[in-house]
Design an enzyme around this catalytic site. Structure first.
Site, PDB file in Angstrom:
ATOM      1  N   GLU A  44     -12.969  -8.418  -7.234  1.00  0.00           N
ATOM      2  CA  GLU A  44     -11.720  -8.913  -6.632  1.00  0.00           C
ATOM      3  C   GLU A  44     -11.433 -10.313  -7.171  1.00  0.00           C
ATOM      4  OE1 GLU A  44      -9.084  -8.154  -4.568  1.00  0.00           O
ATOM      5  OE2 GLU A  44      -8.549 -10.268  -4.788  1.00  0.00           O
ATOM      6  N   GLN A  45     -10.187 -10.539  -7.574  1.00  0.00           N
ATOM      7  CA  GLN A  45      -9.839 -11.834  -8.177  1.00  0.00           C
ATOM      8  C   GLN A  45      -9.903 -13.001  -7.186  1.00  0.00           C
ATOM      9  OE1 GLN A  45      -5.802 -11.722  -9.620  1.00  0.00           O
ATOM     10  NE2 GLN A  45      -4.914 -11.447  -7.610  1.00  0.00           N
ATOM     11  N   ARG A 118      -2.983  -6.292   9.183  1.00  0.00           N
ATOM     12  CA  ARG A 118      -3.606  -5.973   7.891  1.00  0.00           C
ATOM     13  C   ARG A 118      -4.993  -6.607   7.736  1.00  0.00           C
ATOM     14  NH1 ARG A 118      -0.055  -4.734   3.460  1.00  0.00           N
ATOM     15  NH2 ARG A 118       1.839  -3.956   4.401  1.00  0.00           N
ATOM     16  N   TYR A 224       6.488  -3.567  15.983  1.00  0.00           N
ATOM     17  CA  TYR A 224       5.433  -2.850  16.716  1.00  0.00           C
ATOM     18  C   TYR A 224       4.303  -3.827  16.998  1.00  0.00           C
ATOM     19  CZ  TYR A 224       3.963  -2.327  11.780  1.00  0.00           C
ATOM     20  OH  TYR A 224       3.653  -2.570  10.458  1.00  0.00           O
ATOM     21  N   ASP A 302      -1.024   0.979  -5.292  1.00  0.00           N
ATOM     22  CA  ASP A 302       0.170   0.357  -5.869  1.00  0.00           C
ATOM     23  C   ASP A 302       0.037   0.145  -7.379  1.00  0.00           C
ATOM     24  OD1 ASP A 302       1.247   0.264  -3.357  1.00  0.00           O
ATOM     25  OD2 ASP A 302       1.598  -1.903  -3.315  1.00  0.00           O
TER      26      ASP A 302
END
Ligand SMILES: Cc1cc2nc3c(=O)[nH]c(=O)nc-3n(C[C@H](O)[C@H](O)[C@H](O)COP(=O)(O)OP(=O)(O)OC[C@H]3O[C@@H](n4cnc5c(N)ncnc54)[C@H](O)[C@@H]3O)c2cc1C
Length: 407
Positions: A44-45, A118, A224, A302
């Site tokens: 991971e960067q 998230r 929500y 993505d």
């Protein structure tokens, strides 16, 4: 660690798999692949695992996979189970459609529909994967396919070799650029104002524990609860011709968001007004790719199929990708990883392309100006809600990890 998924026993020397990108897609794939018996490392960067933005919807198709990976208790602890999905008119708030979500989703599809922050979701997923196999501060800058292996190198000087390399590095994917050439994503003509409001500030609104979408001319607004119900997440989408980062970043104020939703229902404006701050997100897009893989290097999430978030399925499809990739590799054994990777791609492409198309179409459907087309849409939604779990059987019942063995 909670109960593990039911992975087939593997007796061969495990293939070494490098996953580039530690977002929701990359980390879930890493967990799926590890539980299927592979030796997995994540690169991971960023210097730490982070997720930008507030909330996310997880449909039962993704929740089922996450629960099988042993994450149920963490998700139940952090998430919220919305009772309804409710679409409303921007100006007067009348109901256009309303459908039950929970407990119906669990009854129909064996997993609930949830809404989560998230960062909470990423934490729960990361809790299932060994921290020492997540290599932070590793920004991939190049790779080379050597037939039997893939070599990758990073900005910090590190070099690795893996039997299979998976690019889960998001819409600006460096892995994708290495495989298929540089091509910038295109601004999709939409920006989102996003924010979080402490639940006690809007308690007097008596909001149902559900997901509400307000649709209006050139815009829509979704809210929500997340974070065990302590925060209300909102996203207000508006249409714009151009995106210029410098010009836009200073517009992400609550006052700007209120101006963008001038004339909307008081509930929408009240929610925006109660946020301490909000930030802005530009939506970028790519056309569906005809292929995702070259030899033993492939893509997920993505990196290969970004989609407008108007079906709430971008991350869910990345989660499905990981489950499908693990199943294809297990089914194939070590004999021909490149063939397994091709199979994964062929299995996944039609489904995500369909969702990319539907998500694009929803931009038009959600943003209609008041008039005959909008009235026809409202009448159709009133007759047969397209958001009910029954109507989405093809989406929610799909088991991405169920891959038939080759005969
Ligand atoms: C406003 C909004 C609302 C949304 N709502 C929903 C929803 O409700 N439900 C849903 O399912 N989806 C939703 N989505 C879509 C979802 O957020 C994305 O599809 C999903 O996060 C993609 O995950 P990913 O892991 O593929 O990519 P990313 O989340 O972009 O992760 C990529 C990771 O790779 C890392 N990386 C990048 N380049 C490199 C490199 N060169 N080397 C190493 N690491 C690198 C990044 O730092 C990052 O951690 C929404 C999107 C938006 C914008």
């Amino acid at each position: 660690m909670e109960k593990r998924g039911d992975c087939p026993e593997r007796t061969e020397i495990p293939l070494r798999i490098a996953v580039i990108g530690g977002g929701i897609g990359g980390l879930t794939a890493a967990l799926s692949l590890r539980q299927a018996g592979f030796e997995v490392d994540v690169y991971e960067q960023a210097p730490e695992l982070t997720q930008i933005g507030g909330g996310i919807n997880m449909g039962p198709n993704a929740m089922r996979i996450l629960r099988r990976l042993g994450l149920a208790a963490g998700l139940d602890r952090e998430g919220v189970r919305p009772l309804f999905t409710h679409q409303r008119c921007w100006r007067d708030g009348r109901t256009l459609q309303r459908a039950p979500l929970n407990p119906l989703c669990e009854e129909l599809y064996g997993a609930p529909h949830m809404t989560l922050h998230r960062a909470d979701l990423l934490d729960v997923i990361a809790s299932g994967f060994p921290a020492e196999r997540i290599h932070l501060g590793h920004r991939l800058t190049g790779l080379a396919d050597h037939g039997g292996s893939t070599e990758a190198w990073f900005e910090n000087g590190a070099r690795i070799t893996a039997d299979i390399l998976v690019g889960a590095d998001g819409i600006h994917s460096a892995v994708r650029a290495s495989l298929f050439g540089e091509e910038s994503p295109v601004f999709a003509g939409c920006v989102a104002y996003r924010g979080l409001v402490p639940a006690e500030r809007i308690a007097d609104l008596g909001l149902e524990i559900g997901s509400q979408s307000w649709v209006g001319p050139g815009a829509h607004f979704v809210h929500y609860f997340v974070s065990r119900g302590r925060l209300l997440n909102f996203v207000g989408w508006t249409e714009h011709d151009e995106w210029n980062r410098e010009d836009w970043t200073d517009r992400a104020t609550v006052a700007r968001a209120l101006a963008a939703f001038e004339g909307w229902h008081p509930q929408v404006r009240r929610i925006i007004a109660e946020a301490d701050t909000c930030f802005i997100w530009a939506l970028f897009d790519r056309d569906p790719l005809p292929r995702w893989s070259v030899s033993r290097t492939t893509l997920l999430g993505d990196a290969c199929h970004p989609m407008y978030p108007f079906m709430g399925q971008g991350a869910a499809q990345a989660i499905e990708d990981g489950a499908a990739l693990a199943a294809c590799l297990v089914t194939a054994g070590n004999a021909d990883p490149a063939a397994a990777v091709r199979r994964y791609e062929q299995h996944r492409l039609p489904r995500v392309t369909r969702l990319q198309d539907m998500s694009r179409a929803n931009k038009t459907r959600f943003h209609m100006r008041d008039g005959p087309a909008q009235e026809a849409r409202d009448a159709e939604w009133g007759r047969a809600g397209d958001r009910s779990p029954d109507a989405l059987r093809w989406l929610y019942a799909h088991d991405a990890g169920a891959i038939e063995p080759l005969v």
